[in-house]
Design a protein around this motif. Structure first.
Motif, PDB file in Angstrom:
ATOM      1  N   ALA A  48      44.273  31.510  46.060  1.00 12.98           N
ATOM      2  CA  ALA A  48      44.612  32.265  44.857  1.00 12.98           C
ATOM      3  C   ALA A  48      44.229  31.591  43.552  1.00 12.98           C
ATOM      4  N   HIS A  49      43.401  30.547  43.575  1.00  9.64           N
ATOM      5  CA  HIS A  49      42.987  29.947  42.308  1.00  9.64           C
ATOM      6  C   HIS A  49      42.272  30.989  41.449  1.00  9.64           C
ATOM      7  N   TYR A  50      42.440  30.860  40.137  1.00  6.58           N
ATOM      8  CA  TYR A  50      41.984  31.896  39.205  1.00  6.58           C
ATOM      9  C   TYR A  50      40.522  32.254  39.377  1.00  6.58           C
ATOM     10  N   ASP A  51      39.694  31.252  39.703  1.00  5.42           N
ATOM     11  CA  ASP A  51      38.267  31.526  39.813  1.00  5.42           C
ATOM     12  C   ASP A  51      37.903  32.285  41.085  1.00  5.42           C
ATOM     13  N   HIS A  52      38.878  32.478  41.962  1.00 10.30           N
ATOM     14  CA  HIS A  52      38.642  33.257  43.182  1.00 10.30           C
ATOM     15  C   HIS A  52      39.312  34.624  43.140  1.00 10.30           C
ATOM     16  N   VAL A  53      40.075  34.902  42.079  1.00 11.85           N
ATOM     17  CA  VAL A  53      40.811  36.169  42.015  1.00 11.85           C
ATOM     18  C   VAL A  53      40.582  36.942  40.715  1.00 11.85           C
ATOM     19  N   ASP A  54      39.738  36.429  39.826  1.00  9.12           N
ATOM     20  CA  ASP A  54      39.580  37.051  38.522  1.00  9.12           C
ATOM     21  C   ASP A  54      39.204  38.534  38.622  1.00  9.12           C
ATOM     22  N   ALA A  55      38.319  38.865  39.549  1.00 11.85           N
ATOM     23  CA  ALA A  55      37.862  40.251  39.704  1.00 11.85           C
ATOM     24  C   ALA A  55      38.673  41.024  40.737  1.00 11.85           C
ATOM     25  N   LEU A  56      39.662  40.390  41.359  1.00 11.34           N
ATOM     26  CA  LEU A  56      40.379  41.021  42.470  1.00 11.34           C
ATOM     27  C   LEU A  56      41.069  42.322  42.070  1.00 11.34           C
ATOM     28  N   PRO A  57      41.809  42.380  40.948  1.00 11.37           N
ATOM     29  CA  PRO A  57      42.464  43.650  40.612  1.00 11.37           C
ATOM     30  C   PRO A  57      41.479  44.804  40.456  1.00 11.37           C
ATOM     31  N   GLU A  58      40.359  44.560  39.780  1.00 10.44           N
ATOM     32  CA  GLU A  58      39.373  45.627  39.586  1.00 10.44           C
ATOM     33  C   GLU A  58      38.717  46.027  40.901  1.00 10.44           C
ATOM     34  N   LEU A  59      38.422  45.046  41.745  1.00  9.25           N
ATOM     35  CA  LEU A  59      37.813  45.357  43.034  1.00  9.25           C
ATOM     36  C   LEU A  59      38.746  46.160  43.916  1.00  9.25           C
ATOM     37  N   LYS A  60      40.016  45.776  43.941  1.00  9.29           N
ATOM     38  CA  LYS A  60      40.985  46.516  44.753  1.00  9.29           C
ATOM     39  C   LYS A  60      41.114  47.947  44.241  1.00  9.29           C
ATOM     40  N   ASN A  61      41.156  48.102  42.939  1.00  9.10           N
ATOM     41  CA  ASN A  61      41.288  49.434  42.349  1.00  9.10           C
ATOM     42  C   ASN A  61      40.074  50.309  42.657  1.00  9.10           C
ATOM     43  N   LYS A  62      38.889  49.752  42.524  1.00  8.87           N
ATOM     44  CA  LYS A  62      37.674  50.550  42.711  1.00  8.87           C
ATOM     45  C   LYS A  62      37.358  50.811  44.184  1.00  8.87           C
ATOM     46  N   LEU A  63      37.654  49.855  45.044  1.00 16.44           N
ATOM     47  CA  LEU A  63      37.346  50.018  46.465  1.00 16.44           C
ATOM     48  C   LEU A  63      38.455  50.741  47.217  1.00 16.44           C
ATOM     49  N   GLY A  64      39.704  50.589  46.747  1.00 16.31           N
ATOM     50  CA  GLY A  64      40.829  51.255  47.400  1.00 16.31           C
ATOM     51  C   GLY A  64      41.085  50.773  48.810  1.00 16.31           C
ATOM     52  N   VAL A  65      40.901  49.468  49.036  1.00 14.32           N
ATOM     53  CA  VAL A  65      41.066  48.900  50.379  1.00 14.32           C
ATOM     54  C   VAL A  65      42.177  47.850  50.360  1.00 14.32           C
TER      55      VAL A  65
END
Length: 200
Positions: free
Chosen positions: A64-81
């Motif tokens: 969960a370090h910031y450099d591994h999760v920065d895009a995670l919210p947007e990716l989860k929202n757009k991919l819906g997975v």
């Protein structure tokens, strides 16, 4: 698309993003093109472009370090997975599937990811083994273990993780780290004692 690795067993796409040379990986079943996205680092649009032609069915986080999760919210929202991660760390989105050592994530046709809990760099760090392919997150790099910030206890922990979980794998296991270039288990294993002596 030019794949990082392409074989009958697996397709691996490596997407390098951000100023820390973070690697996001797409591991894809050659038969069905179902895929898992590993680590939502930076630059969500660039990552999404790199998945073109694959059907992403989940996002798996190595830590969960910031450099591994920065895009995670947007990716989860757009991919819906669903997001898969070890519960030992705080993520910027809810974890849909909590991972433990030895768990298996199945995708595509006969593709299984074995989860290896490898604490040391972070408490909930995991590596992902797909056949002879290891996504090592920030646990193992060419030339040594991930950063333990001079903490002797954490260093001993990550060495134990590497020695007991990773260096038991075959020499020809391909290693895909969270930053930088690839390596193999056979290339790194002979240097274990050097790492122990230098303490980083």
């Amino acid at each position: 698309m030019n794949h990082h690795y392409e074989g009958d067993d697996l397709i691996v796409r490596k997407i390098r993003v951000g100023n820390m040379e973070n690697n996001t990986y797409v591991v894809e079943c050659p038969a069905t093109h179902d895929a898992l996205l590993v680590d939502g680092c930076y630059e969500a649009d660039r990552i999404l472009a790199g998945t073109e032609g694959a059907k992403v069915v989940g996002i798996v986080q190595t830590h969960a370090h910031y450099d591994h999760v920065d895009a995670l919210p947007e990716l989860k929202n757009k991919l819906g997975v669903p997001v898969y991660a070890h519960p030992g760390e705080d993520y910027p989105v809810p974890i849909d599937v909590e991972l433990s050592d030895g768990d298996t994530i199945s995708f595509g046709r006969d593709n299984d990811v074995v989860v290896l809990h490898t604490p040391g760099h972070t408490p909930g760090g995991v590596c992902l083994l797909i056949g002879k392919h290891l996504v090592s997150g920030d646990t193992l790099f060419p030339g040594g273990p991930g950063n333990t910030r001079g903490d002797d206890k954490l260093f001993d922990q990550i060495i134990e993780s590497i020695e007991s979980k990773l260096f038991t794998l075959p020499d020809d296991t391909r290693v895909y780290p969270g930053h930088g270039d690839d390596t193999t288990i056979g290339t790194e294993r002979p240097h274990l004692d050097e790492w122990k002596d230098r303490r980083w």
